[in-house]
Scaffold this motif. Structure first.
Motif, PDB file in Angstrom:
ATOM      1  N   ILE A  48       0.860  -1.184   0.000  1.00 36.93           N
ATOM      2  CA  ILE A  48       0.000   0.000   0.000  1.00 36.93           C
ATOM      3  C   ILE A  48       0.893   1.230   0.000  1.00 36.93           C
ATOM      4  N   LEU A  49       0.685   2.117  -0.961  1.00 38.00           N
ATOM      5  CA  LEU A  49       1.536   3.293  -1.136  1.00 38.00           C
ATOM      6  C   LEU A  49       1.063   4.459  -0.284  1.00 38.00           C
ATOM      7  N   THR A  50      -0.219   4.743  -0.328  1.00 39.87           N
ATOM      8  CA  THR A  50      -0.790   5.829   0.466  1.00 39.87           C
ATOM      9  C   THR A  50      -2.242   5.506   0.788  1.00 39.87           C
ATOM     10  N   PHE A  51      -2.685   6.010   1.921  1.00 34.52           N
ATOM     11  CA  PHE A  51      -4.091   5.946   2.275  1.00 34.52           C
ATOM     12  C   PHE A  51      -4.745   7.269   1.884  1.00 34.52           C
ATOM     13  N   LEU A  52      -5.948   7.182   1.337  1.00 36.44           N
ATOM     14  CA  LEU A  52      -6.637   8.343   0.777  1.00 36.44           C
ATOM     15  C   LEU A  52      -7.859   8.678   1.612  1.00 36.44           C
ATOM     16  N   LEU A  53      -8.013   9.953   1.935  1.00 37.13           N
ATOM     17  CA  LEU A  53      -9.136  10.437   2.736  1.00 37.13           C
ATOM     18  C   LEU A  53      -9.891  11.500   1.953  1.00 37.13           C
ATOM     19  N   ALA A  54     -11.013  11.936   2.497  1.00 45.07           N
ATOM     20  CA  ALA A  54     -11.860  12.915   1.819  1.00 45.07           C
ATOM     21  C   ALA A  54     -11.058  14.157   1.440  1.00 45.07           C
ATOM     22  N   GLY A  55     -11.263  14.608   0.208  1.00 47.61           N
ATOM     23  CA  GLY A  55     -10.557  15.769  -0.310  1.00 47.61           C
ATOM     24  C   GLY A  55      -9.381  15.410  -1.190  1.00 47.61           C
TER      25      GLY A  55
END
Length: 245
Positions: free
Chosen positions: A75-82
């Motif tokens: 997993i490279l990055t976790f993505l959140l709202a925005g």
């Protein structure tokens, strides 16, 4: 479900996001094609996909990942709202990574040529795209530093505090009531280059030390300063004000 106009986006009033002019909002609105609502575990972008559009994650969590031929996943990055998703793929090239939802998610969809139009019609919005891309690259750099040099305790401490701060910035209470934490231990292991057993043992060790607590999908930080010292965190981990496409 009625679509939400960019000017009425529920994310825009949050202090995390910088204010845009009426002309900038109108440009983004003109480039928006539709909205989609996905369930948890759905693939948004496939590895190798050549026609992937661009997305803004309006609600929910997702992650970018790459896999090896035997199925092992990083997993490279976790993505959140925005977060703005898909800009890493060059025009016409195959996507070098996949994107999958962690939770139910609502997303705004843009065609890939929206990148050209944003740069062509509004240099300020073009700069915003550059800023967002550089910001995500810096997060990947932090992950690489953790995987390459931090111990298991330091890696998990860093992940907990950074994700807590990012999620807290999306809440009116700033995280005083905890923040959503939909990651499984497998997600943590895949994001930090740890075995599942090592991840489990380290999480329990940090919790016994009173540094954090995870219950019913909610993360609580019990001792932020101690976690920051353990992670060797540069700065306070609070996300900087950012553009919202």
């Amino acid at each position: 479900m009625d679509e939400v106009r960019c000017s009425a986006c529920p994310l825009r009033p949050l202090p995390l996001f910088i204010e845009h002019s009426g002309a900038e909002l109108a440009l983004v609105q003109s480039l928006k094609r539709r909205e989609v609502h996905l369930r948890a575990g759905e693939t948004l972008i496939h590895e190798g996909q050549t026609d992937a559009p661009l997305f803004t994650l309006r609600s929910g969590w997702a992650f970018r990942y790459k896999t090896l031929s035997d199925g092992r996943r990083q997993i490279l990055t976790f993505l959140l709202a925005g977060d703005f998703i898909g800009v890493q793929q060059k025009m016409g090239d195959a996507s070098a990574h996949g994107v999958q939802t962690l939770t139910e998610a609502q997303l705004c969809v843009f065609q890939r040529d929206a990148l050209w139009e944003l740069h062509r019609q509004s240099p300020s919005m073009g700069f915003n795209i550059t800023w967002l891309t550089a910001h995500e690259e810096s997060m990947v750099d932090d992950t690489l530093l953790s995987v390459g040099r931090r111990s298991a305790e330091e890696r998990i401490a860093m992940l907990l505090i950074i994700l807590f701060k990012r999620a807290a910035a999306l809440q009116p209470d700033g995280g005083t009531s905890g923040v959503p934490f939909p990651l499984t231990q497998q997600h943590i292991a895949d994001g930090l280059g740890l075995s599942l057993v090592h991840t489990n043992k380290t999480l329990r060790k940090l919790e016994r030390r009173g540094l954090h607590h995870i219950e019913d999908g909610t993360l609580y930080l019990r001792d932020v300063n101690a976690l920051a010292r353990l992670a060797d965190l540069y700065g306070d981990g609070k996300p900087a004000p950012r553009p919202l496409i």
